[in-house]
Design a protein around this motif. Structure first.
Motif, PDB file in Angstrom:
ATOM      1  N   ASN A   1       0.806  -1.220   0.000  1.00  0.00           N
ATOM      2  CA  ASN A   1       0.000   0.000   0.000  1.00  0.00           C
ATOM      3  C   ASN A   1       0.842   1.274   0.000  1.00  0.00           C
ATOM      4  N   ILE A   2       2.160   1.142  -0.085  1.00  0.00           N
ATOM      5  CA  ILE A   2       3.002   2.332  -0.064  1.00  0.00           C
ATOM      6  C   ILE A   2       2.719   3.190  -1.295  1.00  0.00           C
ATOM      7  N   ALA A   3       2.431   4.468  -1.071  1.00  0.00           N
ATOM      8  CA  ALA A   3       2.111   5.397  -2.166  1.00  0.00           C
ATOM      9  C   ALA A   3       3.397   5.853  -2.832  1.00  0.00           C
ATOM     10  N   ASN A   4       3.472   5.680  -4.145  1.00  0.00           N
ATOM     11  CA  ASN A   4       4.662   6.074  -4.905  1.00  0.00           C
ATOM     12  C   ASN A   4       4.387   7.204  -5.892  1.00  0.00           C
ATOM     13  N   SER A   5       3.141   7.639  -5.986  1.00  0.00           N
ATOM     14  CA  SER A   5       2.771   8.686  -6.935  1.00  0.00           C
ATOM     15  C   SER A   5       2.917  10.066  -6.304  1.00  0.00           C
ATOM     16  N   THR A   6       3.077  11.071  -7.149  1.00  0.00           N
ATOM     17  CA  THR A   6       3.159  12.433  -6.649  1.00  0.00           C
ATOM     18  C   THR A   6       1.840  12.891  -6.064  1.00  0.00           C
ATOM     19  N   ILE A   7       0.736  12.407  -6.637  1.00  0.00           N
ATOM     20  CA  ILE A   7      -0.607  12.759  -6.163  1.00  0.00           C
ATOM     21  C   ILE A   7      -1.355  11.461  -5.879  1.00  0.00           C
ATOM     22  N   THR A   8      -1.958  11.358  -4.689  1.00  0.00           N
ATOM     23  CA  THR A   8      -2.724  10.168  -4.323  1.00  0.00           C
ATOM     24  C   THR A   8      -4.117  10.595  -3.866  1.00  0.00           C
ATOM     25  N   ALA A   9      -5.145  10.076  -4.527  1.00  0.00           N
ATOM     26  CA  ALA A   9      -6.526  10.387  -4.155  1.00  0.00           C
ATOM     27  C   ALA A   9      -6.938   9.534  -2.964  1.00  0.00           C
ATOM     28  N   LEU A  10      -7.620  10.137  -2.001  1.00  0.00           N
ATOM     29  CA  LEU A  10      -8.059   9.377  -0.831  1.00  0.00           C
ATOM     30  C   LEU A  10      -9.327   8.578  -1.088  1.00  0.00           C
TER      31      LEU A  10
ATOM     32  N   LEU B   1      -0.002   4.197   2.337  1.00  0.00           N
ATOM     33  CA  LEU B   1       1.063   4.545   3.271  1.00  0.00           C
ATOM     34  C   LEU B   1       1.973   5.588   2.638  1.00  0.00           C
ATOM     35  N   PHE B   2       2.240   6.658   3.387  1.00  0.00           N
ATOM     36  CA  PHE B   2       3.112   7.728   2.905  1.00  0.00           C
ATOM     37  C   PHE B   2       4.348   7.801   3.786  1.00  0.00           C
ATOM     38  N   GLU B   3       5.510   7.683   3.162  1.00  0.00           N
ATOM     39  CA  GLU B   3       6.742   7.813   3.935  1.00  0.00           C
ATOM     40  C   GLU B   3       6.964   9.280   4.285  1.00  0.00           C
ATOM     41  N   VAL B   4       7.249   9.537   5.544  1.00  0.00           N
ATOM     42  CA  VAL B   4       7.457  10.910   5.994  1.00  0.00           C
ATOM     43  C   VAL B   4       8.839  11.370   5.532  1.00  0.00           C
ATOM     44  N   ARG B   5       8.878  12.479   4.800  1.00  0.00           N
ATOM     45  CA  ARG B   5      10.124  12.999   4.251  1.00  0.00           C
ATOM     46  C   ARG B   5      10.768  13.997   5.208  1.00  0.00           C
ATOM     47  N   ASN B   6      12.045  14.258   4.960  1.00  0.00           N
ATOM     48  CA  ASN B   6      12.830  15.211   5.752  1.00  0.00           C
ATOM     49  C   ASN B   6      13.002  14.769   7.205  1.00  0.00           C
ATOM     50  N   ARG B   7      12.889  13.470   7.479  1.00  0.00           N
ATOM     51  CA  ARG B   7      13.021  12.996   8.856  1.00  0.00           C
ATOM     52  C   ARG B   7      14.051  11.881   8.895  1.00  0.00           C
ATOM     53  N   PRO B   8      15.226  12.142   9.471  1.00  0.00           N
ATOM     54  CA  PRO B   8      15.664  13.438  10.026  1.00  0.00           C
ATOM     55  C   PRO B   8      16.073  14.383   8.910  1.00  0.00           C
ATOM     56  N   PRO B   9      16.213  15.698   9.206  1.00  0.00           N
ATOM     57  CA  PRO B   9      16.615  16.657   8.174  1.00  0.00           C
ATOM     58  C   PRO B   9      17.944  16.272   7.534  1.00  0.00           C
ATOM     59  N   HIS B  10      18.048  16.504   6.226  1.00  0.00           N
ATOM     60  CA  HIS B  10      19.264  16.185   5.488  1.00  0.00           C
ATOM     61  C   HIS B  10      20.295  17.310   5.633  1.00  0.00           C
ATOM     62  N   THR B  11      21.500  17.034   5.211  1.00  0.00           N
ATOM     63  CA  THR B  11      22.546  18.052   5.139  1.00  0.00           C
ATOM     64  C   THR B  11      22.404  18.804   3.819  1.00  0.00           C
ATOM     65  N   LEU B  12      22.549  20.120   3.873  1.00  0.00           N
ATOM     66  CA  LEU B  12      22.429  20.931   2.655  1.00  0.00           C
ATOM     67  C   LEU B  12      23.477  20.493   1.650  1.00  0.00           C
ATOM     68  N   SER B  13      23.025  20.201   0.430  1.00  0.00           N
ATOM     69  CA  SER B  13      23.942  19.694  -0.600  1.00  0.00           C
ATOM     70  C   SER B  13      24.227  20.704  -1.699  1.00  0.00           C
ATOM     71  N   VAL B  14      23.360  21.719  -1.869  1.00  0.00           N
ATOM     72  CA  VAL B  14      23.583  22.757  -2.879  1.00  0.00           C
ATOM     73  C   VAL B  14      23.222  24.111  -2.289  1.00  0.00           C
ATOM     74  N   ASN B  15      23.722  25.158  -2.920  1.00  0.00           N
ATOM     75  CA  ASN B  15      23.407  26.516  -2.470  1.00  0.00           C
ATOM     76  C   ASN B  15      22.102  27.029  -3.074  1.00  0.00           C
ATOM     77  N   PHE B  16      21.857  26.694  -4.366  1.00  0.00           N
ATOM     78  CA  PHE B  16      20.687  27.233  -5.046  1.00  0.00           C
ATOM     79  C   PHE B  16      19.938  26.117  -5.782  1.00  0.00           C
ATOM     80  N   THR B  17      18.637  26.072  -5.563  1.00  0.00           N
ATOM     81  CA  THR B  17      17.740  25.200  -6.326  1.00  0.00           C
ATOM     82  C   THR B  17      16.705  26.078  -7.018  1.00  0.00           C
TER      83      THR B  17
END
Length: 421
Positions: free
Chosen positions: A34-43, A139-155
């Motif tokens: 049930n892990i959601a892999n799409s950018t948009i998931t309808a409930l 199921l949605f995996e929680v992102r940014n946990r734990p916070p990552h190390t900054l890898s670039v200056n500008f996105t």
């Protein structure tokens, strides 16, 4: 002896839980299908569409911020935290519907859920009920946990590319300009584009500079290319859900990038006096140390009638931005048509031309320092004396020409040259 083994088992369990907590080891959930892999998931209620949950440690206590698109009538939603070593815990979400939905019935929203105590988790679910069969929930995996190390200056975050977009040349030139100015990553949301542009995008993905995020919004909602709902009352969400992509890009890059630009593929934040974004931001941060949001005036540039030696790509479909040297002398709506550079760790919500919620101050950068260069391939319906010759972009013409030619030579054999824009 039995007591001894009991104590050993307890100690091992404590050490294992501590290891999981500090190192965030992923344990596959029992219902991993049930892990959601799409950018948009309808409930399934046809009113709620989940993008992704992001860990947000800002504020008095950490929360999970679930980015979503919802109908304005939605009043009740829940986060289900799937604890690794215990049963799931449900938390009622605080629904924060962004104010900039431009009167459409659907808009970007934050579902704010407080982390439950004594629950180590990697996945959550969302639902409109707190009493349901959770084994069937995505199921949605929680992102940014734990916070990552900054890898670039500008996105550079580029909102939705849609339709049969076939502007090959300008796509190449824009990305090459971003690289020259200091971009470490470009994140682009693609609903649809011409196969020629798709091949160009794939080139940059393989190079490592570009992250393409699929954006199939029209599979879920009737989308509009208009800003306001009253332009076409049959549409459900404005401008292909542009505000949702910008907010998702903001959080996606929050702990990967020092700064984030929010603009379109035909726009470039162009320093006027300095040579790159690094020098520009060093200057701006010294002058405005308390600012977390910088606004740049959007200046429309039209093609000059005079052909120059820089018109060397006549066989490539698209717009040559080096020929766009006529700038409107007066900026229309200077306070409502800006483009943004933000510190993503100090912004909570953003719209297209302004930030909705933030920490820190907002600064409007003077046009003498930098502008948003916006190339439009149309004939200006304004008096000639209202146009100014501006060749600021030509400071980069040698490097831009060389770098663009390199890419064109790589992709030329695989694109269809009979298609033009």
């Amino acid at each position: 002896m039995r007591t001894y083994f009991y104590i050993i088992n307890v100690l091992v369990s404590i050490l294992w839980l501590s290891f999981i907590y500090h190192h965030q080891v992923k344990i596959k959930p029992r219902n991993s299908s049930n892990i959601a892999n799409s950018t948009i998931t309808a409930l399934g209620d046809n009113q709620t569409f989940i993008l992704a949950p992001y860990y947000d440690p800002r504020g008095p206590t950490p929360i999970i911020r679930v980015l979503a698109i919802i109908h304005h009538s939605v009043r009740e939603l829940y986060c289900w935290f799937h604890c690794i070593h215990s049963s799931s815990v449900t938390v009622r979400a605080q629904i924060d519907l962004h104010r900039d939905r431009f009167e459409h019935p659907y808009g970007t929203a934050d579902l704010l859920c407080t982390e439950p105590p004594n629950c180590s988790y990697h996945y959550i679910s969302a639902h409109w009920s707190n009493a349901t069969n959770i084994t069937q929930l995505p199921l949605f995996e929680v992102r940014n946990r734990p916070p990552h190390t900054l890898s670039v200056n500008f996105t550079v975050c580029i909102s939705t590319m849609y339709g049969d977009y076939n502007n090959v040349l300008q796509t190449i030139q824009s990305i090459e300009m971003y690289k020259l100015l200091g971009a470490g990553r470009v994140t682009l949301y693609v609903n649809k584009c011409h196969e020629n542009v798709d091949k160009v995008l794939q080139y940059y993905v393989e190079e490592g500079i570009l992250e393409v995020v699929p954006w199939p919004i029209d599979k879920f909602l009737r989308t509009s290319t208009d800003w306001y709902y009253n332009s076409n009352s049959k549409n459900q969400i404005g401008y292909y859900g542009q505000t949702a992509t910008l907010n998702d890009c903001l959080y996606r890059n929050m702990y990967r990038s020092k700064f984030v630009f929010l603009n379109d593929i035909d726009e470039i934040i162009l320093p006027v006096k300095l040579h790159d974004w690094g020098s520009l931001m060093e200057n701006l941060q010294k002058k405005y140390p308390e600012s977390s949001v910088f606004l740049f005036e959007n200046h429309v540039f039209f093609p000059s009638a005079n052909k120059s030696r820089l018109n060397m790509w006549t066989n490539i479909s698209g717009v040559n931005i080096l020929l766009h040297t006529l700038r409107k002398s007066k900026v229309e709506n200077p306070f409502s048509n800006n483009k943004l550079l933000v510190d993503p760790r100090k912004v909570f919500q953003t719209s297209i031309h302004n930030v909705l919620k933030r920490e820190g101050k907002t600064t409007l950068v003077t046009r003498e320092m930098a502008i948003s260069f916006h190339a439009k391939n149309i004939t200006p319906h304004v008096p000639k004396d209202s146009l100014t010759e501006d060749r600021t972009l030509w400071r980069f013409n040698v490097s831009l020409e060389q770098n663009s030619n390199k890419v064109i030579q790589e992709v030329l054999p695989i694109i269809n040259m009979s298609d033009r824009v």
